[in-house]
Scaffold this motif. Sequence first.
Motif, mmCIF file in Angstrom:
data_model
loop_
_atom_site.group_PDB
_atom_site.id
_atom_site.type_symbol
_atom_site.label_atom_id
_atom_site.label_comp_id
_atom_site.label_asym_id
_atom_site.label_seq_id
_atom_site.Cartn_x
_atom_site.Cartn_y
_atom_site.Cartn_z
ATOM 1 N N ARG A 416 3.485 42.488 56.375
ATOM 2 C CA ARG A 416 1.899 42.046 56.788
ATOM 3 C C ARG A 416 1.951 41.224 58.046
ATOM 4 N NH1 ARG A 416 1.946 39.040 50.943
ATOM 5 N NH2 ARG A 416 3.816 38.003 52.056
ATOM 6 N N ALA A 417 3.030 40.774 58.533
ATOM 7 C CA ALA A 417 3.086 39.527 59.480
ATOM 8 C C ALA A 417 2.782 39.983 60.828
ATOM 9 C CB ALA A 417 4.403 38.666 59.503
ATOM 10 N N GLU A 418 1.640 39.415 61.625
ATOM 11 C CA GLU A 418 1.438 39.923 63.086
ATOM 12 C C GLU A 418 2.097 38.993 63.841
ATOM 13 O OE1 GLU A 418 -2.657 39.474 65.262
ATOM 14 O OE2 GLU A 418 -2.979 40.740 63.871
ATOM 15 N N LEU A 419 2.915 39.633 64.613
ATOM 16 C CA LEU A 419 3.657 38.600 65.711
ATOM 17 C C LEU A 419 3.040 38.561 67.010
ATOM 18 C CD1 LEU A 419 5.738 38.781 63.213
ATOM 19 C CD2 LEU A 419 7.477 38.923 65.034
ATOM 20 N N HIS A 420 3.033 37.467 67.693
ATOM 21 C CA HIS A 420 2.778 37.324 69.129
ATOM 22 C C HIS A 420 3.883 36.527 69.786
ATOM 23 C CE1 HIS A 420 -1.792 38.125 68.366
ATOM 24 N NE2 HIS A 420 -1.265 37.900 67.087
ATOM 25 N N THR A 421 4.769 37.165 70.750
ATOM 26 C CA THR A 421 6.024 36.709 70.902
ATOM 27 C C THR A 421 5.746 36.499 72.663
ATOM 28 O OG1 THR A 421 6.707 39.096 71.197
ATOM 29 C CG2 THR A 421 7.294 37.810 69.384
ATOM 30 N N TYR A 422 6.229 35.565 73.267
ATOM 31 C CA TYR A 422 6.032 35.143 74.635
ATOM 32 C C TYR A 422 7.334 34.428 75.239
ATOM 33 C CZ TYR A 422 1.218 36.303 74.216
ATOM 34 O OH TYR A 422 0.085 36.997 73.669
ATOM 35 N N ASP A 423 7.909 35.153 76.145
ATOM 36 C CA ASP A 423 9.231 34.887 76.569
ATOM 37 C C ASP A 423 8.918 34.555 78.025
ATOM 38 O OD1 ASP A 423 11.900 34.297 77.396
ATOM 39 O OD2 ASP A 423 12.560 36.380 77.625
ATOM 40 N N MET A 424 8.915 33.199 78.157
ATOM 41 C CA MET A 424 8.130 32.579 79.319
ATOM 42 C C MET A 424 9.509 32.442 80.256
ATOM 43 S SD MET A 424 4.971 31.943 79.290
ATOM 44 C CE MET A 424 4.925 33.521 78.672
ATOM 45 N N LYS A 425 10.752 32.618 79.687
ATOM 46 C CA LYS A 425 11.936 32.311 80.632
ATOM 47 C C LYS A 425 12.225 33.798 81.329
ATOM 48 C CE LYS A 425 15.696 32.232 78.123
ATOM 49 N NZ LYS A 425 16.960 31.474 77.632
ATOM 50 N N GLY A 426 11.896 34.619 80.640
ATOM 51 C CA GLY A 426 11.864 36.215 81.384
ATOM 52 C C GLY A 426 13.051 36.772 81.270
ATOM 53 N N THR A 427 13.883 36.549 80.299
ATOM 54 C CA THR A 427 15.344 37.302 80.744
ATOM 55 C C THR A 427 15.373 38.173 79.440
ATOM 56 O OG1 THR A 427 16.051 35.414 78.954
ATOM 57 C CG2 THR A 427 16.612 35.081 81.228
ATOM 58 N N GLY A 428 14.110 38.443 78.532
ATOM 59 C CA GLY A 428 14.103 39.560 77.786
ATOM 60 C C GLY A 428 14.817 39.273 76.255
ATOM 61 N N ASP A 429 15.240 38.021 76.167
ATOM 62 C CA ASP A 429 15.671 37.827 74.954
ATOM 63 C C ASP A 429 15.040 38.121 73.456
ATOM 64 O OD1 ASP A 429 18.113 36.661 76.070
ATOM 65 O OD2 ASP A 429 17.322 34.901 76.359
ATOM 66 N N LEU A 430 13.620 37.937 73.925
ATOM 67 C CA LEU A 430 12.768 38.484 72.547
ATOM 68 C C LEU A 430 12.201 39.623 72.607
ATOM 69 C CD1 LEU A 430 10.354 35.035 72.678
ATOM 70 C CD2 LEU A 430 12.624 35.641 71.444
ATOM 71 N N ASP A 431 13.066 40.324 73.623
ATOM 72 C CA ASP A 431 12.594 41.810 73.546
ATOM 73 C C ASP A 431 12.804 42.783 72.221
ATOM 74 O OD1 ASP A 431 11.426 41.472 76.028
ATOM 75 O OD2 ASP A 431 12.827 42.638 77.023
ATOM 76 N N PRO A 432 13.962 42.566 71.555
ATOM 77 C CA PRO A 432 14.283 43.181 70.376
ATOM 78 C C PRO A 432 13.292 42.977 69.075
ATOM 79 C CG PRO A 432 16.214 42.017 71.205
ATOM 80 C CD PRO A 432 14.961 41.594 72.107
ATOM 81 N N VAL A 433 12.328 41.899 69.440
ATOM 82 C CA VAL A 433 11.436 41.591 68.506
ATOM 83 C C VAL A 433 10.015 42.063 68.799
ATOM 84 C CG1 VAL A 433 9.969 39.974 66.785
ATOM 85 C CG2 VAL A 433 12.747 39.515 67.662
ATOM 86 N N GLY A 434 9.841 41.720 70.225
ATOM 87 C CA GLY A 434 8.481 42.082 70.888
ATOM 88 C C GLY A 434 8.277 43.624 71.126
ATOM 89 N N ASN A 435 9.044 44.271 71.636
ATOM 90 C CA ASN A 435 9.019 45.691 71.595
ATOM 91 C C ASN A 435 8.991 46.384 70.402
ATOM 92 O OD1 ASN A 435 8.868 45.306 74.428
ATOM 93 N ND2 ASN A 435 11.243 45.700 74.605
#
Length: 741
Positions: A416-435
């Motif tokens: 049910r959760a709607e995620l908004h993820t922002y990796d301001m460092k830009g290394t792609g560490d949150l890509d497994p969740v974001g994409n």
Amino acid sequence: MNHPEDENDFFNRLEADMAADPSPDAGADVVDLDKARSARSESADSQTRPGADMSADSASDRSGDPSAVVMVDQTTPAVAGPGYLGRLMGARRRDVVPVWLRSTAELRTAASWVARHYAHTVGYHALRAPVYAARLTFQAPTGASRFVGGTMRWAADREGEPVRLAAVRREDAVEYLKLSRQRDGRVRMRTLIAVLSLFAGLGATLAIYVLAPGWLQALSVSAVLMALGFNGRRADAPVMHRAVELPKAVKLTSDIVLRALGSLGIPAINQAQGKGRDGFEFTAPITRDGPGWRAEGNLPYGVTVTDVIERRDRLASGLRRPLGCVWPEAVPDQHTGHLVLWVGDQDMSKAKQPPWPLLKTGSVDLFKPVAYGTDQRGRWVEATLMYIAGVIGAIPRMGKTFLLRLLLLIAALDPRAELHTYDMKGTGDLDPVGNAVSHRHAAGDDDESILYCLNDFRALREELRRRTKVIRSLPRDICPESKVTSALADKRSLGLHPIVIGVDECQVLFEHPEHAKEFEEIATDLVKRGPATGIVLLLATQRPDAKALPTGISANASARWCLKVMGQLENDMVLGTSSYKRGVRATMFAWGDKGIHYFVGEGSDARIVRAIYIDGQGAETIGARARMLREQAGTLSGHARGDEPETTTSAYDLLADILAVVPAKEPKVWSETVVARLAELRPEVYDGWEPEALTAALKPHGITTIQVGRRIDGKVVNRRGIDRSHITTAIAERDGKRDAG
């Protein structure tokens, strides 16, 4: 522990009560209370006035010598405190059944660990059984020779030979003859036993060879070979090796604890130990507590637990244990000198954690607690991600981003959760969740990513306002507490599903040269009003200061995760004001304590937690499973589905709108009047605003409300309001103009 003085006090009181005659016929007198009070006041005045006469009794109690010693603690005080029974009623009883034994989850975990341990041991030795048999077979000749030689030495009574030789050296003929006769008797008896055993053994061997089946013959020969091989083993070459190498941890004793405390260099402790005292009062026996030892007691007067925590490295040296094994803690409901010292068998950062329940299967209900890490004792620590706003702070390379990603993975497992993820460092560490699942996702601090994030924050603010109206319109029986519940989140028509926003390196947003104020304004609103509407904001930064975490955000975040930081300011910025003084110090973590942090939340005091480590591949696997859950539930949306966001400009210009509703002829206006006029101007934006909301919205612009007085019905009424000149000055500074009026 017995307290004889308490028992004596108790029985003395009973005896006194029994000796007193409660009957009215025992010569009791009726007392005039007014006269008694007057007499008592006169007696008191005679003691306080220098010139007053003193009675004989009082004169006998007081000496005329002003240097006389006055005893402070009397043996029989006139007014006694709580007696033995009173202290018993206020005593704290220890648990009869340990907490881990009452907890089904902990008992199940312990049982599974024991079962896996012995299953591993059996399997390890079963696989190596042929190797063990071969080793024993090769050692059988040596064992046979040792057996024959030992039997011959036993039959010849060789163990008594040194005694007989000693008698010969002393030339004691009588003792030697006595020992010789004893030796001859032993040899005859032992030779007879050896001969009978030889014939019995040969007979049994012949019977087995002739009469026994083949399997019994093989079993017998194997047993003899194994026995001879075991007898022929060498001390430096064991046949069987350990299946499990247990950590060699020294048992914690009172002497070790006192030695360690004495090595800290705390004057009060050293002075006490120098005078022959312990310098530490144990209030409970030292016991096993999970995979370690627990010691508890009181430090000397004036010494606090924080004094010990500051010297944790010295304490570890005094205990001769690795730094990651030593964890001194304060007890919240006790005085500041009550120390609980837990010493683990293994370094917390190296100890093996139990498998995470959500690693391979399972989903999440964000409205319920979810295990995300373990404490020093290896017990699961849970966190509830709803109704909070969270802050994660640490210096670089301590696991801050991985912790944020872990929390976002937990949120992703609720379809049910709607995620908004922002990796301001830009290394792609949150890509497994974001994409995989995020409704909105961006990485990097370039202008495109900043505008993408700003556009999303503006949309989230509008969503927050929509949700407040929906909640306000719901009947009380459906929404009794005016906040989103799990049942309301299930109703898709209401659009009250959980929204989780995760921003790594949030200082990039709050220090942006152009949009910092708008980011701060929106984030502050989300932190304050978002939790009740189902919106969760998680911010992580490696620079926890006033610029990276504005005060309006850090002061209202109810959940805090603090990994290693370098100073008191950063510690208190993340964990809360005065945390450092209370002994909650993330500065004590070592460089090797990756993922270990203080967690403040769940309605409890700060706890030390080691987060579950999920590597990049594991994160992608969990993200794929979360995406599948959304596809099955039909909730996959936004960036993960490939949709492009709609561009949203700033919904309003608050300062310009205030000037539009407050004319120049009104230099000062009450806040409640301003919000009422703003609601008429833009009901879709300002409807439902309170004066406090206006104050919070003006704060990022550097404008504070003031006291504004008005005369109503002949009386002056003061309320909070705004000065129009402050608005015009702020607009002039913002737009670079001299006059905005």
